[in-house]
Design a protein around this motif. Structure first.
Motif, PDB file in Angstrom:
ATOM      1  N   GLY A 102       6.823   3.093  -8.547  1.00  0.00           N
ATOM      2  CA  GLY A 102       7.479   2.329  -9.704  1.00  0.00           C
ATOM      3  C   GLY A 102       7.819   1.055  -9.364  1.00  0.00           C
ATOM      4  N   HIS A 103       9.081   0.706  -9.598  1.00  0.00           N
ATOM      5  CA  HIS A 103       9.438  -0.778  -9.488  1.00  0.00           C
ATOM      6  C   HIS A 103      10.353  -1.056  -8.074  1.00  0.00           C
ATOM      7  N   ARG A 104      10.252   0.013  -7.260  1.00  0.00           N
ATOM      8  CA  ARG A 104      10.828  -0.187  -5.913  1.00  0.00           C
ATOM      9  C   ARG A 104       9.878  -0.771  -4.959  1.00  0.00           C
ATOM     10  N   SER A 105      10.760  -1.965  -4.451  1.00  0.00           N
ATOM     11  CA  SER A 105       9.756  -3.108  -3.418  1.00  0.00           C
ATOM     12  C   SER A 105       9.839  -2.222  -1.978  1.00  0.00           C
ATOM     13  N   VAL A 106       8.971  -2.677  -0.969  1.00  0.00           N
ATOM     14  CA  VAL A 106       8.946  -2.289   0.168  1.00  0.00           C
ATOM     15  C   VAL A 106      10.477  -2.682   0.837  1.00  0.00           C
ATOM     16  N   GLY A 107      10.904  -3.863   0.529  1.00  0.00           N
ATOM     17  CA  GLY A 107      11.901  -4.404   1.231  1.00  0.00           C
ATOM     18  C   GLY A 107      13.210  -3.630   0.739  1.00  0.00           C
ATOM     19  N   SER A 108      13.237  -3.003  -0.818  1.00  0.00           N
ATOM     20  CA  SER A 108      14.350  -2.314  -0.947  1.00  0.00           C
ATOM     21  C   SER A 108      14.515  -1.058  -0.265  1.00  0.00           C
ATOM     22  N   ILE A 109      13.371  -0.336  -0.297  1.00  0.00           N
ATOM     23  CA  ILE A 109      13.297   0.818   0.666  1.00  0.00           C
ATOM     24  C   ILE A 109      13.744   0.738   1.997  1.00  0.00           C
ATOM     25  N   LEU A 110      12.973  -0.399   2.652  1.00  0.00           N
ATOM     26  CA  LEU A 110      13.315  -0.387   3.927  1.00  0.00           C
ATOM     27  C   LEU A 110      14.952  -0.577   4.161  1.00  0.00           C
ATOM     28  N   ASP A 111      15.504  -1.679   3.342  1.00  0.00           N
ATOM     29  CA  ASP A 111      16.873  -1.884   3.488  1.00  0.00           C
ATOM     30  C   ASP A 111      17.851  -0.576   3.433  1.00  0.00           C
ATOM     31  N   GLU A 112      17.390   0.235   2.081  1.00  0.00           N
ATOM     32  CA  GLU A 112      18.044   1.541   2.138  1.00  0.00           C
ATOM     33  C   GLU A 112      17.981   2.494   3.083  1.00  0.00           C
ATOM     34  N   MET A 113      16.794   2.506   3.963  1.00  0.00           N
ATOM     35  CA  MET A 113      16.570   3.332   4.828  1.00  0.00           C
ATOM     36  C   MET A 113      17.154   3.052   6.051  1.00  0.00           C
ATOM     37  N   ARG A 114      17.476   1.690   6.480  1.00  0.00           N
ATOM     38  CA  ARG A 114      18.090   1.286   7.533  1.00  0.00           C
ATOM     39  C   ARG A 114      19.670   1.717   7.530  1.00  0.00           C
ATOM     40  N   ARG A 115      20.084   2.057   6.234  1.00  0.00           N
ATOM     41  CA  ARG A 115      21.555   2.417   6.287  1.00  0.00           C
ATOM     42  C   ARG A 115      21.811   3.593   6.841  1.00  0.00           C
ATOM     43  N   PHE A 116      20.833   4.438   7.170  1.00  0.00           N
ATOM     44  CA  PHE A 116      20.978   5.734   7.756  1.00  0.00           C
ATOM     45  C   PHE A 116      20.956   5.717   9.554  1.00  0.00           C
ATOM     46  N   ARG A 117      20.585   4.459   9.711  1.00  0.00           N
ATOM     47  CA  ARG A 117      20.329   4.073  11.386  1.00  0.00           C
ATOM     48  C   ARG A 117      19.413   4.881  11.893  1.00  0.00           C
ATOM     49  N   PRO A 118      18.210   5.157  11.378  1.00  0.00           N
ATOM     50  CA  PRO A 118      17.142   5.947  12.251  1.00  0.00           C
ATOM     51  C   PRO A 118      16.560   5.280  13.469  1.00  0.00           C
ATOM     52  N   ARG A 119      16.274   6.196  14.515  1.00  0.00           N
ATOM     53  CA  ARG A 119      15.852   5.656  15.652  1.00  0.00           C
ATOM     54  C   ARG A 119      14.793   4.878  15.572  1.00  0.00           C
ATOM     55  N   ALA A 120      13.673   5.239  14.454  1.00  0.00           N
ATOM     56  CA  ALA A 120      12.559   4.433  14.248  1.00  0.00           C
ATOM     57  C   ALA A 120      12.141   4.750  12.559  1.00  0.00           C
ATOM     58  N   ILE A 121      11.055   3.819  12.108  1.00  0.00           N
ATOM     59  CA  ILE A 121      10.762   4.100  10.833  1.00  0.00           C
ATOM     60  C   ILE A 121       9.224   3.765  10.814  1.00  0.00           C
ATOM     61  N   ALA A 122       8.468   4.782  10.149  1.00  0.00           N
ATOM     62  CA  ALA A 122       7.229   4.667  10.016  1.00  0.00           C
ATOM     63  C   ALA A 122       6.800   4.523   8.464  1.00  0.00           C
ATOM     64  N   TYR A 123       5.609   3.974   8.438  1.00  0.00           N
ATOM     65  CA  TYR A 123       5.090   3.667   7.053  1.00  0.00           C
ATOM     66  C   TYR A 123       3.719   4.403   6.816  1.00  0.00           C
ATOM     67  N   ALA A 124       3.627   5.356   5.802  1.00  0.00           N
ATOM     68  CA  ALA A 124       2.333   6.086   5.554  1.00  0.00           C
ATOM     69  C   ALA A 124       1.833   5.876   4.080  1.00  0.00           C
ATOM     70  N   ALA A 125       0.638   5.809   4.205  1.00  0.00           N
ATOM     71  CA  ALA A 125       0.075   5.542   2.810  1.00  0.00           C
ATOM     72  C   ALA A 125      -0.820   6.558   2.383  1.00  0.00           C
ATOM     73  N   MET A 126      -0.997   6.961   1.066  1.00  0.00           N
ATOM     74  CA  MET A 126      -1.784   8.166   0.368  1.00  0.00           C
ATOM     75  C   MET A 126      -3.137   8.190   0.749  1.00  0.00           C
ATOM     76  N   TYR A 127      -3.839   6.946   0.724  1.00  0.00           N
ATOM     77  CA  TYR A 127      -5.097   6.843   1.176  1.00  0.00           C
ATOM     78  C   TYR A 127      -5.300   5.538   2.062  1.00  0.00           C
ATOM     79  N   HIS A 128      -6.525   5.597   2.687  1.00  0.00           N
ATOM     80  CA  HIS A 128      -6.798   4.559   3.874  1.00  0.00           C
ATOM     81  C   HIS A 128      -6.701   2.916   3.088  1.00  0.00           C
TER      82      HIS A 128
END
Length: 334
Positions: A102-128
């Protein structure tokens, strides 16, 4: 009273750091025997991890974040997530995903994810595909799965598309098929790389790869299973041409399913008249076709496992692209 790390260390005769490493994936080095012995003592004493306190000490929670680039809509999503989650759970951690769309950017997702203080973050795509990851987030993402950073700043795990095409084409050639047509996926990186391998395998066999028949599966410039299919027309024209193929390689299993139907309408039998092979191993399709379809299985689960090993390793490997091999699944269509 709840057991502490000190209680476990005293019982095991090791340091608190060693206990923490065994239970929480810390940096302490130890044998697998020691690790299992400590875990056994912890279970015996009823030790329960205090995640809040652990997060304060370490600066992270026992979580691995997964940015899902429309991944959840893919039939292969479960394989990537299973591989990642299974390997992460072996280190007493868990995976949580957030979908990019939708309208969510990579940056906004990563900022939100970092609030949970994960050990690490991966990025996966539906297709190559190639992904233009914003520069400011290149250090945030530890590994990319089924996709590649356009600027090669992040370790990427991708399927070896060209190698898979060489293998399946060689398999058809070894089965005595010499006139192979390829109904491919236009506009996709996977299709481009598979076509390259297809032509290379033909050249290696002394067949003119440049002159091989390669046709688009759909009328649109970029493949979609919702686009108008050209498969029935292609099969009719091929079967009634002077270059009638004795094998058809398909861009994916959905295309192969259409090829089966079109060949039957033309009165051709599989594999006696025309062999059919494909890519992906979408099991609910490939195993239920008649005859069952020979295809190249994508390494999605292996990519998930490898991603976990990279993310949780004490020393990160040098940044680069790792190509994981497909697996040939032999069935009765060749």
């Amino acid at each position: 009273m709840t057991a502490s790390l000190n209680d476990i260390a005293a019982r095991a005769g090791v340091s608190v750091k060693t206990v923490s490493g065994a239970l929480h994936g810390g940096s302490a080095r130890m044998s697998e025997e020691t690790r299992q012995r400590i875990k056994g003592i912890a279970e015996e004493l009823g030790y329960v991890t205090n995640f809040a306190a652990r997060s304060m000490r370490q600066g992270w929670m026992p979580l691995v974040g997964l940015v899902a680039d429309d991944l959840i809509t893919s039939p292969f999503a479960t394989e990537i997530i299973r591989g990642l989650d299974g390997a992460v759970r072996a280190s007493d951690m868990a995976v949580f995903a957030m979908t990019l769309g939708g309208h969510r950017s990579v940056g906004s997702i990563l900022d939100e994810m970092r609030r949970f203080r994960p050990r690490a973050i991966a990025y996966a795509a539906m297709y190559h595909k190639n992904v233009d990851l914003p520069r400011e987030f290149a250090d945030t993402v530890g590994v990319m799965i089924n996709c590649r950073d356009a600027n090669d700043r992040v370790t990427s795990l991708v399927p070896d598309e060209t190698g898979a095409a060489i293998e399946i084409t060689s398999y058809l050639l070894d089965a005595g098929r010499r006139n192979i047509a390829f109904i491919n996926l236009p506009g996709l990186l996977a299709g481009e790389l598979r076509e390259l391998g297809f032509r290379q395998a033909l050249d290696h066999a002394g067949i003119d790869g440049a002159g091989a028949i390669v046709l688009p599966a759909v009328s649109k410039a970029i493949y979609s299973d919702r686009a108008h299919s050209l498969v029935p027309t292609h099969i009719h024209d091929l079967i009634n041409s002077q270059r009638c193929p004795d094998a058809i390689l398909c861009g994916n299993d959905r295309v192969a399913m259409e090829v089966y139907a079109a060949l039957r309408r033309c009165g051709a039998t599989i594999p006696d008249d025309v062999a059919v092979a494909s890519f992906d191993n979408q099991v609910e399709i490939a195993s239920r076709l008649d005859p069952p379809l020979t295809t190249m299985a994508l390494p999605h689960r292996a990519m998930g496992r490898q991603a976990a090993h990279i993310l949780l390793a004490e020393d990160r490997p040098p940044v680069g692209v790792q190509k994981l091999p497909f697996q040939l699944v032999e069935r009765a269509s060749v």
